[in-house]
Design an enzyme around this catalytic site. Structure first.
Site, PDB file in Angstrom:
ATOM      1  N   GLU A  55       0.823  -1.209   0.000  1.00  0.00           N
ATOM      2  CA  GLU A  55       0.000   0.000   0.000  1.00  0.00           C
ATOM      3  C   GLU A  55       0.860   1.264   0.000  1.00  0.00           C
ATOM      4  OE1 GLU A  55      -2.213  -3.042   2.646  1.00  0.00           O
ATOM      5  OE2 GLU A  55      -0.169  -2.620   1.976  1.00  0.00           O
ATOM      6  N   CYS A  81      -2.526  -4.281   7.128  1.00  0.00           N
ATOM      7  CA  CYS A  81      -2.134  -4.520   8.518  1.00  0.00           C
ATOM      8  C   CYS A  81      -2.597  -3.367   9.404  1.00  0.00           C
ATOM      9  CB  CYS A  81      -0.632  -4.728   8.640  1.00  0.00           C
ATOM     10  SG  CYS A  81       0.367  -3.308   8.137  1.00  0.00           S
ATOM     11  N   SER A 174      23.781 -40.395 -15.192  1.00  0.00           N
ATOM     12  CA  SER A 174      22.993 -39.389 -15.914  1.00  0.00           C
ATOM     13  C   SER A 174      22.871 -38.122 -15.085  1.00  0.00           C
ATOM     14  CB  SER A 174      21.593 -39.935 -16.218  1.00  0.00           C
ATOM     15  OG  SER A 174      20.972 -40.360 -15.029  1.00  0.00           O
TER      16      SER A 174
END
Length: 257
Positions: A55, A81, A174
């Site tokens: 914000e 918050c 591999s």
């Protein structure tokens, strides 16, 4: 029509929030979009733990553009918050900036917030709309919500296997049995999550670095399960231990007895 508009801007906020992936923990990912007269005048996201929340960055973006936010609407992926942490409450900043309407993707289940941000906004006379694209917004922070609910780490198991159930060639030599695309996907996980854990046999056989090799990302903490402390000091893990935080989990001789 208005519902579709709300979803449009929350989706934009979600995409903005994703830019902070890997850098906000233990805080959640959050994105914010400020809209006035059908025009986006500010946009922001929580970029890094301890720094401005989404914000605030959206307000700073609007200020930089010379836009007046009074009477505007702000779209946020997560409830603002209402408490002091590393930064002041975002709900207070919304009230101070005289925002008219707040549209929230999902409520924050953190006990420190948990509806208190919404209450503070409503008490200030601000219209609040909640749970717009709630499922998508909760998915964005599944790790955060899991920890809040269960108080234990969110764990993802990753392994590669061929269609016939093999994890390597018969010789065991591999290097990869996966595609470039799947390897890129696993490296996004390394950036997204806090730590990566492997057993000592993986270190011995593959000599991995376990870093994240994508641009503009960070490395996870490395955890090596090595009960007999067999790790080679010349391994890539040990060679890079000064650059990448590493924990080697072992047991003492007394415990082995």
């Amino acid at each position: 029509m208005q519902e579709k508009m709300h979803e449009k801007y929350i989706r934009m906020a979600i995409e903005e929030a994703k830019k902070g992936e890997g850098f906000t923990s233990p805080n959640p990912l959050v994105g914010a979009v400020i809209v006035k007269d059908d025009k986006i005048i500010g946009i922001g996201y929580h970029q890094k733990y301890g720094e401005n929340h989404a914000e605030i960055n959206a307000f700073l973006d609007a200020q930089k553009k010379g836009e007046d936010v009074e009477g505007a609407s702000i779209y946020v992926t997560l409830e603002p918050c209402s408490h002091y942490g590393k930064t002041p409450p975002c709900a207070d900043a919304i009230i101070k900036n005289k925002i008219k309407k707040v549209i929230i993707g999902c409520v924050d289940s953190n006990p420190k917030v948990a509806g208190n941000g919404i209450k503070k906004l409503k008490d200030a006379g601000i219209e609040v709309i909640v749970n717009v694209l709630e499922e998508e917004c909760r998915k964005l922070n599944e790790v955060f919500f899991y920890y809040i609910a269960n108080k234990r780490p969110f764990v993802v198991m990753k392994y590669a296997m061929t269609i016939d159930g093999k994890i390597a060639s018969s010789s065991g030599k591999s290097k990869w049995i996966t595609s470039e695309k799947s390897r890129e996907h696993s490296h996004r996980f390394r950036n997204k999550y806090s730590a990566i854990m492997v057993g000592i046999n993986t270190v011995i056989e593959d000599n991995p670095t376990l870093n994240c090799r994508l641009p503009n990302t960070r490395n996870p903490i490395r955890i090596i399960l090595d009960s007999s402390l067999k790790i080679d000091l010349n391994s890539n893990i040990c060679k890079t231990a000064k650059e990448i935080k590493t924990f080697i989990a072992t047991v003492s001789n007394d415990e082995k007895k």
